[in-house]
Design a protein around this motif. Sequence first.
Motif, PDB file in Angstrom:
ATOM      1  N   ILE A  48     111.656 -35.325 102.301  1.00 35.68           N
ATOM      2  CA  ILE A  48     112.591 -34.326 101.792  1.00 35.68           C
ATOM      3  C   ILE A  48     113.143 -33.516 102.578  1.00 35.68           C
ATOM      4  CG2 ILE A  48     111.623 -31.825 100.731  1.00 35.68           C
ATOM      5  CD1 ILE A  48     109.320 -33.374  99.263  1.00 35.68           C
ATOM      6  N   ARG A  49     112.685 -33.286 103.968  1.00 35.54           N
ATOM      7  CA  ARG A  49     113.378 -32.151 104.782  1.00 35.54           C
ATOM      8  C   ARG A  49     114.738 -33.140 105.552  1.00 35.54           C
ATOM      9  NH1 ARG A  49     108.426 -30.853 106.450  1.00 35.54           N
ATOM     10  NH2 ARG A  49     107.977 -32.228 108.371  1.00 35.54           N
ATOM     11  N   ALA A  52     117.283 -32.349 102.470  1.00 42.66           N
ATOM     12  CA  ALA A  52     117.802 -31.234 102.797  1.00 42.66           C
ATOM     13  C   ALA A  52     118.642 -31.768 104.108  1.00 42.66           C
ATOM     14  CB  ALA A  52     116.339 -30.533 103.127  1.00 42.66           C
ATOM     15  N   HIS A  98     116.572 -35.640  97.489  1.00 42.27           N
ATOM     16  CA  HIS A  98     116.156 -34.266  98.070  1.00 42.27           C
ATOM     17  C   HIS A  98     115.081 -34.548  96.492  1.00 42.27           C
ATOM     18  CE1 HIS A  98     114.760 -31.107 100.187  1.00 42.27           C
ATOM     19  NE2 HIS A  98     115.708 -30.163  99.066  1.00 42.27           N
ATOM     20  N   ILE A 102     110.761 -34.654  95.398  1.00 45.35           N
ATOM     21  CA  ILE A 102     110.006 -33.328  95.231  1.00 45.35           C
ATOM     22  C   ILE A 102     109.748 -34.146  94.324  1.00 45.35           C
ATOM     23  CG2 ILE A 102     110.024 -31.663  94.350  1.00 45.35           C
ATOM     24  CD1 ILE A 102     112.821 -30.844  95.796  1.00 45.35           C
ATOM     25  N   ARG A 116     103.305 -23.065  94.120  1.00 47.78           N
ATOM     26  CA  ARG A 116     104.631 -22.530  94.342  1.00 47.78           C
ATOM     27  C   ARG A 116     104.769 -21.198  92.969  1.00 47.78           C
ATOM     28  NH1 ARG A 116     108.153 -25.078  96.964  1.00 47.78           N
ATOM     29  NH2 ARG A 116     110.164 -23.970  96.219  1.00 47.78           N
ATOM     30  N   ASN A 121     110.802 -20.886  92.933  1.00 49.81           N
ATOM     31  CA  ASN A 121     111.629 -21.654  92.400  1.00 49.81           C
ATOM     32  C   ASN A 121     112.744 -21.736  91.827  1.00 49.81           C
ATOM     33  OD1 ASN A 121     109.633 -23.908  92.943  1.00 49.81           O
ATOM     34  ND2 ASN A 121     108.709 -23.650  91.147  1.00 49.81           N
ATOM     35  N   TYR A 128     120.327 -26.108  91.674  1.00 53.70           N
ATOM     36  CA  TYR A 128     120.811 -27.095  91.182  1.00 53.70           C
ATOM     37  C   TYR A 128     121.489 -27.733  90.064  1.00 53.70           C
ATOM     38  CZ  TYR A 128     117.180 -30.926  94.017  1.00 53.70           C
ATOM     39  OH  TYR A 128     117.134 -31.617  95.169  1.00 53.70           O
ATOM     40  N   LEU A 162     125.638 -22.044  96.639  1.00 51.60           N
ATOM     41  CA  LEU A 162     124.918 -22.865  97.722  1.00 51.60           C
ATOM     42  C   LEU A 162     125.006 -23.199  99.249  1.00 51.60           C
ATOM     43  CD1 LEU A 162     126.807 -26.593  95.991  1.00 51.60           C
ATOM     44  CD2 LEU A 162     124.148 -25.435  95.915  1.00 51.60           C
ATOM     45  N   ASN A 170     116.640 -21.459 104.548  1.00 51.08           N
ATOM     46  CA  ASN A 170     116.604 -22.448 106.200  1.00 51.08           C
ATOM     47  C   ASN A 170     116.232 -20.674 107.059  1.00 51.08           C
ATOM     48  OD1 ASN A 170     117.669 -25.092 106.977  1.00 51.08           O
ATOM     49  ND2 ASN A 170     119.332 -23.923 106.396  1.00 51.08           N
ATOM     50  N   ARG A 173     112.165 -20.079 106.776  1.00 56.43           N
ATOM     51  CA  ARG A 173     112.128 -20.898 107.371  1.00 56.43           C
ATOM     52  C   ARG A 173     111.650 -20.598 109.367  1.00 56.43           C
ATOM     53  NH1 ARG A 173     113.680 -24.008 103.092  1.00 56.43           N
ATOM     54  NH2 ARG A 173     111.567 -25.275 102.467  1.00 56.43           N
TER      55      ARG A 173
HETATM   56  C1  HEM Z   1     113.417 -26.059  92.693  1.00 55.56           C
HETATM   57  C2  HEM Z   1     113.967 -26.936  94.138  1.00 55.56           C
HETATM   58  C3  HEM Z   1     113.852 -27.034  95.090  1.00 55.56           C
HETATM   59  C4  HEM Z   1     112.157 -27.212  95.820  1.00 55.56           C
HETATM   60  C5  HEM Z   1     111.005 -27.985  94.676  1.00 55.56           C
HETATM   61  C6  HEM Z   1     112.561 -27.888  96.956  1.00 55.56           C
HETATM   62  C7  HEM Z   1     111.407 -28.279  97.935  1.00 55.56           C
HETATM   63  C8  HEM Z   1     112.120 -28.488  99.186  1.00 55.56           C
HETATM   64  C9  HEM Z   1     110.833 -28.873 100.101  1.00 55.56           C
HETATM   65  C10 HEM Z   1     108.821 -29.384  99.185  1.00 55.56           C
HETATM   66  C11 HEM Z   1     110.615 -28.865 100.975  1.00 55.56           C
HETATM   67  C12 HEM Z   1     109.660 -29.028 102.647  1.00 55.56           C
HETATM   68  C13 HEM Z   1     109.469 -28.116 102.615  1.00 55.56           C
HETATM   69  C14 HEM Z   1     108.665 -28.064 104.344  1.00 55.56           C
HETATM   70  O1  HEM Z   1     108.514 -29.397 104.415  1.00 55.56           O
HETATM   71  O2  HEM Z   1     108.577 -27.170 105.259  1.00 55.56           O
HETATM   72  C15 HEM Z   1     112.609 -28.601 101.086  1.00 55.56           C
HETATM   73  C16 HEM Z   1     113.195 -28.600 102.213  1.00 55.56           C
HETATM   74  C17 HEM Z   1     113.987 -27.893 102.150  1.00 55.56           C
HETATM   75  N1  HEM Z   1     115.554 -27.796 101.043  1.00 55.56           N
HETATM   76 FE1  HEM Z   1     114.710 -28.205  99.165  1.00 55.56          FE
HETATM   77  N2  HEM Z   1     113.958 -27.394  97.772  1.00 55.56           N
HETATM   78  C18 HEM Z   1     114.492 -27.526  96.379  1.00 55.56           C
HETATM   79  C19 HEM Z   1     116.059 -27.058  96.158  1.00 55.56           C
HETATM   80  C20 HEM Z   1     116.177 -27.103  97.412  1.00 55.56           C
HETATM   81  C21 HEM Z   1     117.844 -26.679  97.338  1.00 55.56           C
HETATM   82  C22 HEM Z   1     118.918 -26.706  96.057  1.00 55.56           C
HETATM   83  C23 HEM Z   1     118.240 -26.621  98.722  1.00 55.56           C
HETATM   84  C24 HEM Z   1     119.985 -25.403  99.116  1.00 55.56           C
HETATM   85  C25 HEM Z   1     120.896 -26.049  98.440  1.00 55.56           C
HETATM   86  C26 HEM Z   1     116.652 -26.484  99.193  1.00 55.56           C
HETATM   87  C27 HEM Z   1     117.416 -26.629 101.154  1.00 55.56           C
HETATM   88  C28 HEM Z   1     116.437 -26.884 101.704  1.00 55.56           C
HETATM   89  C29 HEM Z   1     115.780 -26.809 102.787  1.00 55.56           C
HETATM   90  C30 HEM Z   1     117.159 -26.489 103.984  1.00 55.56           C
HETATM   91  C31 HEM Z   1     115.044 -27.609 103.541  1.00 55.56           C
HETATM   92  C32 HEM Z   1     114.780 -26.922 104.680  1.00 55.56           C
HETATM   93  C33 HEM Z   1     114.884 -28.277 105.270  1.00 55.56           C
HETATM   94  C34 HEM Z   1     114.702 -28.695 106.959  1.00 55.56           C
HETATM   95  O3  HEM Z   1     113.181 -28.781 107.395  1.00 55.56           O
HETATM   96  O4  HEM Z   1     115.460 -28.688 107.603  1.00 55.56           O
HETATM   97  N3  HEM Z   1     116.085 -26.738  98.207  1.00 55.56           N
HETATM   98  N4  HEM Z   1     112.529 -28.408  99.909  1.00 55.56           N
END
Ligand code: HEM
Length: 212
Positions: A48-49, A52, A98, A102, A116, A121, A128, A162, A170, A173
Amino acid sequence: MPTTTATPPAFRFQGWSLFSLIAVLVLLMTALTVMLNPDLTEGVRSAIRATARSSFVLFLLAFTASAFAVLVPSPLSKSLVRERRFIGLAFAFSHLVHAVLIYAYGQLNTEFWPGRTTLGNVPGSVGYVFVLLLALTSFKSTTRLIGAKAWKRLHTTGMWVLAAIFAYSNFKRIPMSDWYVLPLGLICAATAVRLVGKLAQANKRQPLPRTV
Ligand code: HEM
């Protein structure tokens, strides 16, 4: 006889072949990330990471392409503008992966969704909606359907939304790791490049003041 000096394309892969290449690389990276982790649930979380991050790189390219073409014209920046649609679609594909991951993670770790909040969310869900809208309107037929004005408004708004979500994702985190300052810095720099590019483009269009 005059020789033609057309700029050669900077990418060997163009159009759908570029999209396919990126899509295959994203899938390969995902498979390797999952397989190389001894624990399936943790492997999916790492993937997932990883997706992303691949989405982030593709987004940055699409977000700054026009600005770079204005500020530092070169075969590479011109090719980036030409291929922007396919880079954008590859970004949407990476973000589709991604989403699939998830979903899989939610199945493997039953505490994920209950842990969550609805509010938590919201940014991802809004993100999305825009990824979907931008991807659906990135084809000639759909572009024509909504018209140039609406297309421009939607794509400009979508890209800024976006960018804000990437910045926020970011930023939140940083307490987990100082390394998140790096992508946050990148998105801030990309924002500056895009704004300066727009300014330069607007100045170019403005007629020069008449001198007496
Ligand atoms: C409801 C929709 C979403 C869910 C449930 C979700 C869930 C997650 C989860 C579970 C992680 C990993 C967290 C971890 O292990 O620390 C993650 C990482 C990330 N997501 Fe998503 N995400 C969603 C939508 C998005 C969208 C639309 C974007 C960007 C436009 C995004 C950008 C990121 C980024 C930047 C990370 C961190 C990656 C890293 O660790 O470098 N996410 N997301």
